[in-house]
Structure formats: structure tokens, C-alpha cells
Design a protein around this motif. Structure first.
Motif, PDB file in Angstrom:
ATOM      1  N   VAL A 177       0.836  -1.212   0.000  1.00 28.62           N
ATOM      2  CA  VAL A 177       0.000   0.000   0.000  1.00 28.62           C
ATOM      3  C   VAL A 177       0.866   1.256   0.000  1.00 28.62           C
ATOM      4  O   VAL A 177       0.585   2.210  -0.728  1.00 28.62           O
ATOM      5  N   ASP A 227     -13.242  -9.592   3.093  1.00 32.54           N
ATOM      6  CA  ASP A 227     -13.403  -8.733   1.914  1.00 32.54           C
ATOM      7  C   ASP A 227     -12.107  -7.946   1.773  1.00 32.54           C
ATOM      8  O   ASP A 227     -11.933  -6.887   2.373  1.00 32.54           O
ATOM      9  N   PHE A 228     -11.179  -8.474   0.979  1.00 30.41           N
ATOM     10  CA  PHE A 228      -9.850  -7.878   0.882  1.00 30.41           C
ATOM     11  C   PHE A 228      -9.861  -6.538   0.166  1.00 30.41           C
ATOM     12  O   PHE A 228      -8.990  -5.710   0.401  1.00 30.41           O
ATOM     13  N   LYS A 229     -10.846  -6.303  -0.669  1.00 27.57           N
ATOM     14  CA  LYS A 229     -10.961  -4.988  -1.308  1.00 27.57           C
ATOM     15  C   LYS A 229     -11.253  -3.937  -0.241  1.00 27.57           C
ATOM     16  O   LYS A 229     -10.617  -2.885  -0.202  1.00 27.57           O
ATOM     17  N   SER A 230     -12.180  -4.233   0.629  1.00 29.58           N
ATOM     18  CA  SER A 230     -12.519  -3.322   1.722  1.00 29.58           C
ATOM     19  C   SER A 230     -11.328  -3.125   2.660  1.00 29.58           C
ATOM     20  O   SER A 230     -11.040  -1.996   3.089  1.00 29.58           O
ATOM     21  N   THR A 254      -8.133  -3.438   1.939  1.00 30.10           N
ATOM     22  CA  THR A 254      -7.116  -2.651   1.240  1.00 30.10           C
ATOM     23  C   THR A 254      -7.491  -1.176   1.197  1.00 30.10           C
ATOM     24  O   THR A 254      -6.644  -0.302   1.405  1.00 30.10           O
ATOM     25  N   LEU A 255      -8.761  -0.880   0.957  1.00 26.11           N
ATOM     26  CA  LEU A 255      -9.202   0.523   0.959  1.00 26.11           C
ATOM     27  C   LEU A 255      -9.034   1.166   2.337  1.00 26.11           C
ATOM     28  O   LEU A 255      -8.630   2.325   2.441  1.00 26.11           O
ATOM     29  N   SER A 256      -9.323   0.408   3.386  1.00 25.09           N
ATOM     30  CA  SER A 256      -9.127   0.923   4.748  1.00 25.09           C
ATOM     31  C   SER A 256      -7.655   1.197   5.016  1.00 25.09           C
ATOM     32  O   SER A 256      -7.295   2.237   5.587  1.00 25.09           O
ATOM     33  N   ARG A 275      -5.342   1.819   2.793  1.00 25.59           N
ATOM     34  CA  ARG A 275      -4.929   2.975   1.982  1.00 25.59           C
ATOM     35  C   ARG A 275      -5.296   4.274   2.686  1.00 25.59           C
ATOM     36  O   ARG A 275      -4.523   5.231   2.667  1.00 25.59           O
TER      37      ARG A 275
END
Length: 91
Positions: free
Chosen positions: A37, A71-74, A76-78, A80
């Protein structure tokens, strides 16, 4: 200055030893994810950033608690959002 198993188990509120191998593995995975990240290959840069340690602990906690439906997208967004100020322009 990596996170110790004892420190992570305290954060997770885990008392037994049966999850030690899993937690160690999750620490390594969380460090790699956080380094990706902020775009670095140096763990010292990660832990030298203001929220690096908190981000790793958050990621380990998330992966530990959501082992079966993460939920790896969620996630990763957190991460970031947490690490935005430490993010380098490029590798």
C-alpha cells in the motif's frame, strides 16, 4: 521493530497457543500488504511511518476475525486510508 506474537495476541485477546502459527503468518501477510500500500520493500519504512504499526495490527485483526469471509478490497481501501500520508509515488 516488527510486531511480536505476544503483542499481537494481546491485541486480539487470544490466550491459548493453538493459533500462534496462524497469527505469525497473518503478521507477515499484513506487513506485506501494508508495504504494498505504501509502495516500499523496506519494513523499516513501514514501521517508521506514523500509522504503520496500527495498520498492520488492524489488518491482522481483520484477517483473523474474518478468516472465512474476508473482503480484501474493503481491507485494502481501509489500509490505503490509514497509510495515505506515508504512500510513496512509486516503487
Amino acid at each position: 521493530m516488527s510486531i511480536t506474537l505476544k503483542e499481537m495476541k494481546n491485541y486480539l485477546r487470544v490466550d491459548g497457543t493453538e493459533d500462534d502459527t496462524l497469527i505469525r503468518s497473518l503478521i507477515g501477510s499484513a506487513e506485506r500488504l501494508c508495504m504494498d500500500v505504501i509502495r516500499t520493500d523496506d519494513v523499516k519504512i513501514l514501521y517508521g511511518s506514523k500509522y504503520g504499526k496500527a495498520a498492520v495490527m488492524y489488518a491482522v485483526n481483520y484477517m483473523f476475525e474474518h478468516r472465512t469471509e474476508a473482503d480484501f478490497k474493503s481491507l485494502t481501501l481501509s489500509l490505503r486510508s490509514m497509510l495515505f500520508g506515508s504512500r510513496q509515488e512509486a516503487f
